[in-house]
Design a protein around this motif. Structure first.
Motif, short mmCIF file in Angstrom:
data_model
loop_
_atom_site.label_atom_id
_atom_site.label_comp_id
_atom_site.label_asym_id
_atom_site.label_seq_id
_atom_site.Cartn_x
_atom_site.Cartn_y
_atom_site.Cartn_z
N VAL A 10 77.22 44.27 70.36
CA VAL A 10 77.05 42.95 69.77
C VAL A 10 77.63 42.90 68.36
CG1 VAL A 10 75.35 41.27 68.97
CG2 VAL A 10 75.00 42.46 71.14
N ALA A 11 77.44 43.99 67.60
CA ALA A 11 77.67 43.89 66.17
C ALA A 11 78.99 44.48 65.69
CB ALA A 11 76.53 44.59 65.41
N ALA A 12 79.57 45.40 66.44
CA ALA A 12 80.71 46.14 65.90
C ALA A 12 81.94 45.27 65.74
CB ALA A 12 81.05 47.31 66.82
N PRO A 13 82.67 45.41 64.64
CA PRO A 13 83.93 44.69 64.49
C PRO A 13 84.94 45.22 65.49
CG PRO A 13 83.63 46.25 62.70
CD PRO A 13 82.35 46.25 63.47
N LEU A 14 85.82 44.36 65.91
CA LEU A 14 86.77 44.71 66.96
C LEU A 14 88.19 44.62 66.43
CD1 LEU A 14 85.04 42.64 69.73
CD2 LEU A 14 84.97 45.11 69.46
N ALA A 15 88.95 45.61 66.75
CA ALA A 15 90.37 45.60 66.35
C ALA A 15 91.14 44.65 67.23
CB ALA A 15 90.94 47.02 66.46
N LEU A 294 85.20 35.01 68.02
CA LEU A 294 86.36 35.85 68.31
C LEU A 294 87.38 35.00 69.05
CD1 LEU A 294 84.60 39.11 69.62
CD2 LEU A 294 85.73 38.81 67.39
N PHE A 295 88.66 35.33 68.87
CA PHE A 295 89.72 34.50 69.42
C PHE A 295 90.78 35.36 70.10
CE2 PHE A 295 87.98 32.67 65.56
CZ PHE A 295 87.62 31.40 65.96
N GLY A 296 91.28 34.86 71.24
CA GLY A 296 92.44 35.43 71.89
C GLY A 296 92.34 36.92 72.15
N ALA A 297 93.31 37.68 71.64
CA ALA A 297 93.39 39.11 71.89
C ALA A 297 92.15 39.84 71.40
CB ALA A 297 94.64 39.69 71.21
N GLU A 298 91.61 39.39 70.29
CA GLU A 298 90.40 40.00 69.76
C GLU A 298 89.25 39.86 70.76
OE1 GLU A 298 88.66 40.12 65.23
OE2 GLU A 298 88.99 38.15 66.15
N LEU A 299 89.16 38.71 71.39
CA LEU A 299 88.15 38.50 72.41
C LEU A 299 88.44 39.36 73.63
CD1 LEU A 299 85.72 37.10 73.66
CD2 LEU A 299 87.19 35.14 74.20
#
Length: 315
Positions: A10-15, A294-299
């Motif tokens: 839930v919490a971790a930032p995503l590359a 989150l958007f696009g590739a990040e999602l």
């Protein structure tokens, strides 16, 4: 299963990752007719989310977005029909945990990789609720009762968030609940109010009215910390009571697979515009969602992590 990993989900930032786009269809938000599919019955949390996000994207694009409920098979029928809309940029779907859970547990023709990730609005945690006359005051009271006798709980499908949460509780506490399946959170709520089941795991937006009227009682929030909203702030977490379960359902929008990069980017930019509005903030507040856009590739990267986590949970 490790709870800490679910928290990280839930919490971790995503590359960010590259969004590969092989296009077969050119229809996009510029077309006159756009449909937001909700793969569940009207009245539940997924339906509410689809309609709210559809309204937001409608204002951002200036296009009319109609909502179509295609229910059945715990969401499988709606997702399967969406799979057949490949290349059509005028079709969206309001998605949640079933996107991954169905493919992991049932013989379906689709996976999350078949669709185009557009926008994740937030994280939706759940409340463990019962009727005031059921005799329970805490989540552990319900667990202790399940050690002694059969406890009927409602779930909105075999791969829904509530099914997952009850499975996590069973695994954590070494108990078993007897499930009664329904097609939506709205049907689960009706069954609980009607006395057909003893407990349910429902989103706050689905049960706030009944909590405020006294028709239902919240035993705990299956979240890592208490809600900040005044209406829910007094509800303890399951973690406070000894239930080591905290897991969120995401609320997101996907487009059909195989649409052009241009069509996908148009929807993503519309979602970014919507996420900057007061309307978006109101949607989060009214539905008690944790803001996590989150958007696009990040999602897409988030979907992969979420799928991996659920695969471990179902193994």
């Amino acid at each position: 299963m490790h709870l800490t990993r679910r928290h990280a989900l839930v919490a971790a930032p995503l590359a960010a990752a590259a969004l590969a786009g092989c296009s077969r269809g050119e229809a996009g938000p510029s077309t006159s007719s756009v449909t937001m599919i909700v793969p569940f019955a009207p009245g539940g949390g997924s339906d509410q989310s689809g309609r709210a996000l559809g309204d937001g994207l409608e204002r951002a694009t200036g296009r009319t977005i109609s909502v179509e409920n295609i229910q059945g098979g715990s969401g499988a029928i709606g997702y399967s029909e969406f799979l057949g809309m490949e290349g059509d940029g005028s079709k969206l779907l309001a998605t949640e945990t079933a996107l991954m859970a169905l493919a992991l547990t049932q013989d379906v023709r689709f996976s999350y990789e078949d669709f185009t990730p557009i926008f994740k609005a937030g994280d939706d945690f759940a409340l463990l609720v019962t009727r005031p006359d059921a005799g329970y005051e805490t989540g552990m009271d319900l667990v202790d009762a399940a050690r002694e006798r059969s406890i009927l709980v409602g779930v909105s499908g075999a791969t829904s968030l509530d099914e997952i949460l009850f499975s996590f509780i069973e695994d954590d506490q070494q108990v078993e609940f007897d499930r009664v399946p329904y097609e939506s959170g709205g049907e689960v709520l009706a069954a609980l109010l009607g006395g057909h089941i003893e407990a349910a795991s429902l989103n706050p937006s689905e049960v706030l009215g009944q909590l405020q009227s006294g028709d239902l009682l919240a035993l705990c929030a299956l979240a890592p910390e208490r809600y900040e909203a005044e209406e829910l702030a007094d509800i303890p977490t399951g973690l406070e009571q000894g239930l080591n379960v905290a897991f969120a359902q995401f609320r997101a929008v996907i487009a059909a697979g195989g649409i052009s990069d241009e069509a996908a980017e148009t929807w993503i930019q519309a979602a970014r515009e919507y996420a900057e509005t007061e309307e978006y903030r109101s949607y989060l507040a009214e539905n008690f969602l944790v803001e996590a856009p989150l958007f696009g590739a990040e999602l897409g990267e988030y979907f992969t992590q979420y799928n991996d986590d659920l695969a471990e949970a179902f193994s």
